[in-house]
Design an enzyme around this catalytic site. Sequence first.
Site, short mmCIF file in Angstrom:
data_model
loop_
_atom_site.label_atom_id
_atom_site.label_comp_id
_atom_site.label_asym_id
_atom_site.label_seq_id
_atom_site.Cartn_x
_atom_site.Cartn_y
_atom_site.Cartn_z
N SER A 171 0.86 -1.19 0.00
CA SER A 171 0.00 0.00 0.00
C SER A 171 0.89 1.24 0.00
O SER A 171 1.74 1.37 -0.87
CB SER A 171 -0.95 -0.03 1.20
N THR A 172 0.75 2.13 0.98
CA THR A 172 1.51 3.39 0.99
C THR A 172 3.02 3.12 0.89
O THR A 172 3.58 2.39 1.68
CB THR A 172 1.22 4.18 2.27
N MET A 290 -0.11 1.23 5.42
CA MET A 290 -0.82 1.48 6.66
C MET A 290 -1.91 0.43 6.86
O MET A 290 -2.49 -0.06 5.90
CB MET A 290 -1.44 2.89 6.60
N ASP A 293 -4.28 -4.77 6.08
CA ASP A 293 -4.69 -5.55 4.92
C ASP A 293 -3.55 -6.50 4.52
O ASP A 293 -2.41 -6.07 4.34
CB ASP A 293 -5.05 -4.63 3.75
#
Length: 352
Positions: A171-172, A290, A293
């Site tokens: 993700s991020t 973050m 998941d």
Amino acid sequence: MVPGKKIRVLVVDDSSLARSMIINGLSTHPRIEIIGYAINTLDARNKLSQLKPDVVTMDVEMPGQSGIDFLKEYIPTHPIPVILVSSLNLRVFDALGAGAVDFVRKPEPRDNKDAFITGLAQKIIIASMAKVRPAMNAPAAAGSSALAAATAAALGVSPALDNVIIGLGASTGGTEATLEVMKRLPADIPAMVIVQHMPPGFTKMYADRLNRLCKMEVREAKSGDELHRGLALVAPADLQCRVVRIGTRYTVSCLPGEKVSGHRPSVDAMFQSMSETVRCKMVGIIMTGMGQDGAAGLLAMRKSGAYTIGQDKESSVVYGMPMVAQNIGAVCTQASCENIASVLLRHLKTLG
């Protein structure tokens, strides 16, 4: 960030309309304080030193010096979290490569502005906790670039490796972290499925970028695509991507559906499908991001016999997803972003 302290934000955009939308929208958020704006990168450079914001939102394309060139110059010596606010533009990935933390898609006239502001606010909050890493091709990372430029030796003829599936979720900070892993892998890598949280419209551009920069074939996935050695598929934005077994063959399904662990596509949905359907050898890799998941799905994969790798804290832009995976026992081995590829290849050679 000090708990309870508002996140101080500087908005950089040459469009007065876009600035007003962002400033007015974010000003109502209880955790965000708009401390000023800049109309171009020169203006931003002056105000950054004066105002000392916690996070900057920045357009990619502006008159004079672009946001990308500004980031290349500024971030190596002033590592501040920057969120890009961009139209559907391939150059957003160049800006991420230059050190920006994340991006949101600038809304079209018909788009929901409230949804845009909500998404931007969430990314600002995450960015305020992010670790800004110098670009991999910056002088500080010259050694890493030299390693990345080295050609990964082909794995060679090995029937065992024809029957391996690799899942990777991020993700991020993941767009560049995933690239750092992928460009160190050979053209004949076992089949891969990648889930990267990203707005609609960008996943195809991202897959095309990986395809240009990496040795294996990379493309955006579509339902029915068959997994095979030398191919990496990127899950399309806003669809859930799962691995499906048809006899001895494996394909992907990319379909609308509910969000899983707050995301669509979801790393958990992809990892969970692998744990339930894959009967050959498999590897799961969880990277910067973050939240959580992918953690539960990776644990399910490990319990099903998969070899699992988690990105370490030091190299993660946001040590969230890999931290949760590590804490619940889902990770066999932790490695830095730069070393994940070598850990993976070393494991694959034990299977061949």
